[in-house]
Scaffold this motif. Structure first.
Motif, PDB file in Angstrom:
ATOM      1  N   ALA A  93      22.196  -4.104  -4.146  1.00 24.93           N
ATOM      2  CA  ALA A  93      23.224  -4.063  -2.840  1.00 24.93           C
ATOM      3  C   ALA A  93      23.609  -2.703  -2.466  1.00 24.93           C
ATOM      4  CB  ALA A  93      24.361  -4.829  -3.472  1.00 24.93           C
TER       5      ALA A  93
ATOM      6  N   ASP B  50      25.296  -7.690   1.027  1.00 28.35           N
ATOM      7  CA  ASP B  50      24.439  -6.968   0.495  1.00 28.35           C
ATOM      8  C   ASP B  50      24.284  -7.527  -0.887  1.00 28.35           C
ATOM      9  OD1 ASP B  50      24.272  -5.120   2.576  1.00 28.35           O
ATOM     10  OD2 ASP B  50      26.092  -4.087   1.763  1.00 28.35           O
ATOM     11  N   LEU B  51      25.137  -8.250  -1.518  1.00 30.09           N
ATOM     12  CA  LEU B  51      24.863  -8.847  -2.860  1.00 30.09           C
ATOM     13  C   LEU B  51      23.887  -9.982  -2.686  1.00 30.09           C
ATOM     14  CD1 LEU B  51      28.332  -8.386  -4.720  1.00 30.09           C
ATOM     15  CD2 LEU B  51      26.178  -7.712  -5.501  1.00 30.09           C
TER      16      LEU B  51
END
Length: 526
Positions: free
Chosen positions: A424, A488-489
């Motif tokens: 991320a 993002d994760l």
């Protein structure tokens, strides 16, 4: 009449300034005068230098001596100018060749017997000398390892004035006993990095999701719940999820720790994000920094690029806690004193843990009722001010996970979650590679809304929540940043409306439920 000069370094905050040390020997009654805004410890250098020179087997000039520290308008504090003063004086007396110290910076405190004692801030001083174009630096032997962490400059570690003079004369360097290292009383208490694993945490799905999101985007975190529910356990495992520091950040963090006296004589660069956990009775000065003369860094600067964990946050003095408001926004702290203004970096993740009330049972269903009166509850909750809570991106209510423990459920390890966090952060670094930011939490709200807006559904959701009074304008910006972190994760190119809703729930402390199961009820401002 004889005149000579050497170079040393003055630190104002973390910023180094080159100081020219001039010595003039002229006709007149024997007297040593030190000018150039020295403090008390530096004024005493006259007596330390005289004794060190004589006890090193050299002759101290019995004439009128004037020692000047330039620029004269810059406040100078500390004893690390001793060796530079002694060499400047001996050069003026003809003991040392005038060209021997060209392009050489000198730091170190002298003992009365001529030994060179270690000083604080050697790494920051060496950085300043290297950036100013100096080729060499002479430092105490105990500071040599940290000074050698700076590339592009030759470091000479010495144990005594006799060794320095031998190096300058090109003769055999005498062997000296090593000086005694300064005790590091703060090292274990302030830089304790918990050796724990996230695999030990059973259950706590919401809490695990919260610390993962906080680590991925650098978001501030508030965990509250009854005693023994797992708040501290979760917070201590957050540091293990953070990736190693970059070389630039590692040098900056190491310089702060050197100035604070946290680096030992065999220190290496600080490569892991620091985990600073001051006690809740810590004073304002210990948190922010300070001291007489030129201020020193406090706990929040020592936590730069790492985690500042405040357990039992509601027990900390409210005024002390409120001093975190400005550095949380700006990423640095300025300490104003009469002598100088010191600026230290302070871009840290704030993690706080607190009980809901003095007895710890308010708002819980643990088979016992809260015994606190409404007045006590109100006073206790007001100890953490609204402006501080508004700067906390994630708030989670942590309850015991007894049922999950009984079922023997297992959870992911720190290494597995840390890999997702690293991925991320790599996405964020790529997205902001042409800017000065690294993490989602650092991007200003107007820039995030302009350059990286949410989709129409997510924007409509936040507008409805804002209109209903469930989120403030600052809270809206922080939800947007958190939504990007969740994306993002997940490896998504853009936050979905579901991720935006989850970000809002993490922000407000609501249970993590799907958007379809949530009714748009009015609630308190967040």
């Amino acid at each position: 009449m004889a005149l000579a000069h050497t170079w040393s370094v003055a630190l104002v905050g973390l910023e180094g300034h080159l100081v020219e040390v001039e010595s003039d020997i002229s006709q007149g009654l024997p007297k040593t005068t030190l000018i150039g805004l020295p403090d008390a410890s530096l004024t005493e250098a006259r007596d330390r230098v005289r004794a060190a020179v004589v006890n090193s087997g050299e002759r101290f000039p019995d004439r009128k001596i004037t020692i000047g520290l330039s620029p004269a308008t810059l406040p100078k504090t500390g004893s690390h100018y001793d060796v530079a003063i002694a060499l400047s004086l001996l050069t003026a007396a003809g003991v040392v060749d005038h060209g021997a110290l060209r392009q050489t910076a000198i730091i170190g405190e002298l003992g009365l017997d001529g030994r060179v004692r270690e000083v604080r801030g050697a790494l920051a001083m060496t950085l300043a000398a290297a950036r100013a174009g100096f080729e060499r630096i002479v430092v105490p032997d105990l500071n040599a390892n940290e000074a050698r962490l700076v590339p592009g400059i030759d470091v000479y570690g010495v144990r005594s004035l006799r060794q320095v003079l031998a190096l300058l004369r090109g003769v055999e360097v005498p062997d000296e006993e090593p000086s005694r290292a300064e005790p590091r009383l703060l090292s274990e208490s302030l830089t304790r990095v918990p050796d724990v694993d996230l695999h030990d945490v059973i259950g706590h799905r919401d809490g695990r999701r919260a610390i993962e999101a906080a680590a991925a985007g650098g978001h501030n975190l508030f965990l509250h719940g009854p005693p023994g529910s797992g708040k501290t356990m979760l917070a201590e495992r957050l540091g293990g999820l953070l990736p190693d520091l970059s070389m630039e950040d590692s040098l900056e963090v190491s310089a702060v720790h050197s100035l604070a006296g946290l680096l030992t004589s065999d220190a290496d660069l600080v490569t892991r994000p620091p985990f600073i956990a001051p006690h809740h009775t810590a004073s304002l000065a210990s948190l922010v920094g300070g001291g007489s003369g030129v201020p020193r860094p406090g706990a929040i600067s020592c936590a730069h690029r790492g985690v500042l964990f405040i357990d039992e946050a509601a027990e900390m003095h409210p005024l002390t806690l409120d001093t975190l408001r400005q550095p949380l926004e700006s990423g640095y702290i300025e300490i104003h004193r009469a002598a100088a203004v010191a600026k230290f970096p302070a871009r840290f993740m704030l993690v706080m843990a607190a009980n809901p009330c003095p007895c710890g049972l308010s708002g819980t269903d643990l088979g016992a009722s809260c015994t606190c009166t409404p007045q006590v509850l109100m006073r206790y909750r007001q100890r953490i001010s609204g402006p501080i809570k508004d700067r906390l991106d994630i708030q989670r209510h942590i309850l015991p996970a007894a049922r999950t423990i009984a079922s023997g459920e297992t959870s992911e390890s720190t290494a597995v979650v840390a890999a997702r966090v690293q991925d991320a952060r790599d996405r964020q670094a790529f997205r902001y590679k042409t800017t000065g930011w690294i993490l989602n939490s650092e991007v200003p709200g107007p820039v995030m809304r302009r350059e990286h807006p949410l989709n129409d559904a997510g924007q409509k959701l936040l507008e409805d929540l804002y209109s209903a009074g469930r989120i403030t304008a600052r809270g809206l910006d922080r939800v947007v940043r958190l939504a990007w972190t969740l994306a993002d994760l997940q490896g998504a190119t853009h936050p979905t409306v579901d991720l935006t809703h989850e970000a809002f729930q993490l922000r407000t402390g609501e249970p993590l439920t799907p958007l379809a199961d949530t009714r748009p009820l009015k609630g308190p401002t967040s």
